[in-house]
Design an enzyme around this catalytic site. Structure first.
Site, short mmCIF file in Angstrom:
data_model
loop_
_atom_site.label_atom_id
_atom_site.label_comp_id
_atom_site.label_asym_id
_atom_site.label_seq_id
_atom_site.Cartn_x
_atom_site.Cartn_y
_atom_site.Cartn_z
CE LYS A 172 44.61 21.07 41.01
NZ LYS A 172 45.34 22.20 40.39
CD GLU B 144 47.54 35.40 34.51
OE1 GLU B 144 47.21 34.21 34.53
OE2 GLU B 144 47.21 36.22 35.41
NE ARG C 271 44.41 36.87 35.58
CZ ARG C 271 43.79 36.86 36.75
NH1 ARG C 271 42.48 37.00 36.80
NH2 ARG C 271 44.46 36.71 37.86
#
Length: 598
Positions: A285, A364, A396
């Protein structure tokens, strides 16, 4: 400026580029992304990590005939550049510009929307099945980051896809990060697969050597019968295959995600196979930009204000410092995050109390149930869990909030960040629905502070003065110091007309309507509504309720219903959000709610 990257870049051009030209293209894309995204804002680190993979996908496959579904869609910038959006890229995440996520309405090359994680394999399987039924042989590709593999929805998709005959390719983009560093058993499992890459290198070298002669090919055929045994012994540590093969996928990897040759060969091999395949790609990343490589969390999502010297702290920073200060005095306070440690200011708490900080990954729903479990012990053993989460991602966890939390009146605190409009992230990330769905659930208390001091007071009240589940919701952006005068306040101008509002909208209305012929009433506690407020409101002939959230199910509707029950017969209007909100700067979005036109 660029030799290869320009408005004419296309599939056909990619297919005709030499290996050296493809490498140059990747270098140019990185330079372009760094130059552009640091100005427009957007997701930088994740896109720098996927440049070679995106180029390889578009070299081997051809959209829109082949379909690409990104999970999460914020890693789709290179894809956008390669599919006709180079000239408009400077409008990224701006009003009437291109979205920071894939949108079918924006381009035929965007197969599916992708603002939230975990959806790619389920959606891609649906597309692949629709193609199969229509006799379309083209490939459907789901590109999912390893952070998404902490989301349980991914495994629902894998479980159904693996037992299908879908012409589906799943690419696991493994950079050991989501927004914050990945945690949990899945991260450890993928780490083990990465370490085992030596097996794949050795296998590839032997295979290439044997296939150079007929005798070698015969030997290769002979040893293929024992390949499974060798793989199980060397690679899977005496298991019966890895999790992906056990679910029905043909597995390839791990592959160097920055090696175009390796990527292209793996993709071409999977292109020829019309069954579910999974390619495990290892990337870095922030690749090519040292600041992002060293701290990809900080460079996950850049805002255009990131280079400005803010005079005040953001609401996220105020929350982070306050919860850490409270935790220093109370060991019962625990903090829960869903892969958003830096973005929610939770890193401050984690630095001081790592043993009391829990990062659940992109899960979540699990985080809500986990927090409810922490709060469920008898009172003398009970902890005070705080779940810091973006409003858009709390959606969610709705079922868990209702079933696992509210029915038994568990005392958890939701620190809801990015409540209200959020600007350039667009439709998938606006925090305009949390009030509506939390208001539906019995036992919930909701606070909506408008400044830094109010946030601190509301957080203390949520922890120590409220029973049951409680939400403290606050917007994105800078938090003015401000004052606190109670759970509501009235600014009078001896008028028969009243404006009601809450949260950040109060600060905007206070500036714009201070000299108008309306009185102004601010709510800080918005559920349950204080009885005294209705006693005040009944004295007015006209009321306008401004709300930085959805009109349907909002506090404005609830307030009107209670007024009618009390016999009020005046004129009432609600100014709120009635549709999804596209990308624009926050001030423009607020002006739209206020009825202004810029």
């Amino acid at each position: 400026m660029y030799k290869i990257l320009n408005k004419n870049i296309s599939h056909e051009k990619l297919k005709n580029l030499s290996e050296s030209e493809l490498k140059l293209l990747c270098k140019e894309i990185r330079h372009f992304l760094i130059k552009t995204v640091t100005k427009t804002g957007g997701h930088l680190a994740s896109n720098l990590g996927i440049v070679e993979l995106s180029v390889a996908i578009h070299k081997v496959f051809k959209t829109p005939m082949d379909k690409i579904v990104f999970d999460v869609g914020h890693q789709s910038y290179t894809h956008k550049l390669l599919t006709g959006r180079f000239e408009k890229f400077h409008t990224l995440r701006q009003k009437d510009g291109i979205s920071g996520f894939p949108r079918q309405a924006e381009s035929e090359h965007d197969a599916f929307i992708g603002g939230h994680s975990g959806i790619s394999i389920s959606a891609a399987l649906g597309i692949a099945e629709a193609n199969r039924k229509n006799g379309n042989p083209r490939k459907t590709i789901a590109v999912a980051g390893d952070g998404s593999f902490t989301d349980g929805a991914i495994y629902e998709g894998l479980n159904n896809a693996g037992k299908s005959n879908a012409n589906l390719l799943v690419i696991l983009n493994d950079n050991a990060m989501s927004i914050s560093k990945n945690t949990g058993a899945i991260a450890s499992y993928l780490s083990g697969l990465r370490i085992s890459k030596k097996y794949h290198v050795a296998k590839s070298d032997v295979k290439n050597f044997l296939e150079k002669s007929k005798t070698g090919e015969a030997v290769s055929d002979a040893v293929s019968a024992t390949k499974r045994m060798v793989k199980n012994t060397v690679y899977y540590k005496n298991s019966n295959g890895n999790i992906f093969e056990n679910l029905g996928f043909k597995y390839y990897g791990p592959i160097d995600g920055h090696n175009l040759d390796e990527l292209t060969k793996a993709l071409q091999q999977c292109k020829r196979i019309n069954v579910p395949c999974l390619i495990h790609v290892k990337t870095k990343k922030g690749k090519g930009y040292k600041p992002a490589e060293h701290n990809s969390g900080a460079f996950h999502g850049l805002q255009r204000t990131v280079l400005e010297n803010a005079k005040t702290e953001s609401f996220s920073q105020v929350f982070g410092r306050e919860i850490a200060a409270l935790a220093e005095k109370d060991e019962r306070i625990l903090l829960v995050s869903a892969a958003m440690k830096y973005a929610t200011g939770s890193n401050i708490f984690n630095d001081q109390f790592p043993e009391r900080f829990y990062d659940c990954g992109i899960a979540e729903g699990h985080a809500v149930s986990f927090s409810s479990g922490l709060a469920s012990l008898p009172e003398f053993q009970r902890y005070l869990p705080v779940f810091a989460v973006y409003s858009t991602f709390l959606q969610r966890g709705f079922d868990r909030l209702l079933h696992d939390c509210a029915i038994e009146n568990q005392h958890i605190v939701l620190a809801i960040d990015r409540a209200g409009v959020v600007g350039e992230d667009g439709e998938t990330h606006q925090g305009i629905f949390d009030v509506g769905f939390l208001s539906l659930i019995p036992n919930f208390t909701i606070f909506s502070p408008s400044n830094a001091l109010e946030l601190k007071v509301c957080l203390r009240k949520a922890l120590y003065e409220v029973e049951g589940p409680v939400a403290v919701r606050y917007p994105r952006g800078q938090a003015e110091p401000g004052d606190y005068v109670g759970e509501w306040r009235l600014i009078e101008q001896d008028s028969s007309k009243l404006i009601l509002t809450y949260g950040r909208m109060f600060q905007n209305l206070k500036l714009k309507w201070a000299n108008s012929n309306y009185d102004l009433l601010q709510l800080i506690k918005i559920k349950p509504l204080p009885d005294e407020v209705f006693e005040v409101a009944l004295n007015y002939k006209e009321i306008v309720f401004y709300e930085e959230g959805g009109e349907r199910g909002g506090i404005g509707e609830a307030f009107l219903l209670e007024l009618i029950r009390k016999g009020w017969q005046g004129r009432y209007d609600v100014k709120a959000v009635t549709d999804f909100i596209p990308a624009a700067d926050i001030n423009h979005q607020l002006s739209e709610i206020l009825g202004e036109r810029s």
